[in-house]
Scaffold this motif. Structure first.
Motif, PDB file in Angstrom:
ATOM      1  N   THR A 165      -2.220  -1.168   7.343  1.00  0.00           N
ATOM      2  CA  THR A 165      -3.641  -1.056   7.001  1.00  0.00           C
ATOM      3  C   THR A 165      -3.870  -0.613   5.558  1.00  0.00           C
ATOM      4  O   THR A 165      -5.010  -0.611   5.093  1.00  0.00           O
ATOM      5  CB  THR A 165      -4.358  -0.057   7.936  1.00  0.00           C
ATOM      6  OG1 THR A 165      -3.763   1.227   7.780  1.00  0.00           O
ATOM      7  CG2 THR A 165      -4.283  -0.500   9.381  1.00  0.00           C
ATOM      8  N   LEU A 166      -2.812  -0.243   4.852  1.00  0.00           N
ATOM      9  CA  LEU A 166      -2.969   0.196   3.466  1.00  0.00           C
ATOM     10  C   LEU A 166      -3.336  -0.985   2.573  1.00  0.00           C
ATOM     11  O   LEU A 166      -2.778  -2.071   2.702  1.00  0.00           O
ATOM     12  CB  LEU A 166      -1.690   0.867   2.970  1.00  0.00           C
ATOM     13  CG  LEU A 166      -1.306   2.152   3.703  1.00  0.00           C
ATOM     14  CD1 LEU A 166       0.052   2.638   3.229  1.00  0.00           C
ATOM     15  CD2 LEU A 166      -2.364   3.214   3.493  1.00  0.00           C
ATOM     16  N   ALA A 167      -4.242  -0.739   1.647  1.00  0.00           N
ATOM     17  CA  ALA A 167      -4.768  -1.815   0.804  1.00  0.00           C
ATOM     18  C   ALA A 167      -3.840  -2.182  -0.331  1.00  0.00           C
ATOM     19  O   ALA A 167      -3.792  -3.324  -0.763  1.00  0.00           O
ATOM     20  CB  ALA A 167      -6.124  -1.409   0.248  1.00  0.00           C
ATOM     21  N   GLY A 168      -3.116  -1.215  -0.855  1.00  0.00           N
ATOM     22  CA  GLY A 168      -2.293  -1.484  -2.034  1.00  0.00           C
ATOM     23  C   GLY A 168      -3.140  -1.450  -3.293  1.00  0.00           C
ATOM     24  O   GLY A 168      -4.345  -1.240  -3.247  1.00  0.00           O
ATOM     25  N   ALA A 169      -2.492  -1.634  -4.414  1.00  0.00           N
ATOM     26  CA  ALA A 169      -3.205  -1.630  -5.695  1.00  0.00           C
ATOM     27  C   ALA A 169      -4.091  -2.868  -5.764  1.00  0.00           C
ATOM     28  O   ALA A 169      -3.651  -3.971  -5.473  1.00  0.00           O
ATOM     29  CB  ALA A 169      -2.213  -1.621  -6.844  1.00  0.00           C
TER      30      ALA A 169
END
Length: 145
Positions: free
Chosen positions: A111-115
Motif C-alpha cells: 500500500t506504500l506509494a513510493g516517491a
C-alpha cells in the motif's frame, strides 16, 4: 534566516527523495521517509512559518508597501508558497507514518506509494517561487499598483 532554512530543507528533501530506495526495500525506505518527515517537521515547517508570517505582516503593517507592486507580487507568491508548503508537507509525513507501520507489520507494504513525481515537482516549484520572492525583496522593482 527563515528563507535559508526553508530553501535548505527543500534541497535536503529533494536529495532524499531522489536517493530513497523503492518501497520494496522496506527498512531503507522507511528510514529515508522518516528522515524526510523529521526534516519537514523540524526544519521546513519552522522556517516556513518564520518566512511567511512576518513577511505578510510586514506588507500589511507598512503603509509604504501598500502601493508598491513588488510587495503585492511578493504577497501573492507568499500565498502560493503557503499552499505549496502545505501540499508538500502532508504527503511526506503520511508516507513516513505508513512506512513505519509497514515495518512494524501493521500495514501491507504494497500500500506504500513510493516517491512521487508530484512531491518532487512541488518542491521544485517552491524553490523557484522562493527564489523569485527573495529577488523581489532585494531588488524591489518599481512596479506601481
Amino acid at each position: 534566516m527563515g528563507a535559508v532554512g526553508f530553501m535548505g530543507s527543500l534541497a535536503a528533501l529533494l536529495v532524499l527523495e531522489n536517493l530513497a530506495p523503492p518501497p520494496s526495500s522496506l527498512v531503507g525506505y522507511a528510514l529515508t521517509r522518516g528522515a524526510m518527515a523529521a526534516i519537514a517537521t523540524w526544519v521546513f515547517l519552522p522556517s516556513f512559518v518564520l518566512t511567511l508570517i512576518p513577511g505578510l505582516l510586514a506588507i500589511a503593517a507598512t503603509p509604504a508597501f501598500h502601493n508598491s507592486g513588488w510587495a503585492w507580487i511578493k504577497a501573492a507568491t507568499g500565498i502560493l508558497i503557503f499552499a505549496g508548503g502545505l501540499h508538500a508537507l502532508a504527503p511526506i509525513q503520511d508516507e513516513a507514518r505508513l512506512s513505519a507501520e509497514a515495518v512494524a507489520g501493521r500495514l501491507d507494504p504494497a500500500t506504500l506509494a513510493g516517491a512521487s513525481e508530484g512531491e518532487a515537482a512541488t518542491m521544485w516549484v517552491l524553490l523557484a517561487v522562493s527564489t523569485a520572492n527573495i529577488v523581489l525583496g532585494v531588488w524591489r522593482p518599481r512596479i506601481i499598483r
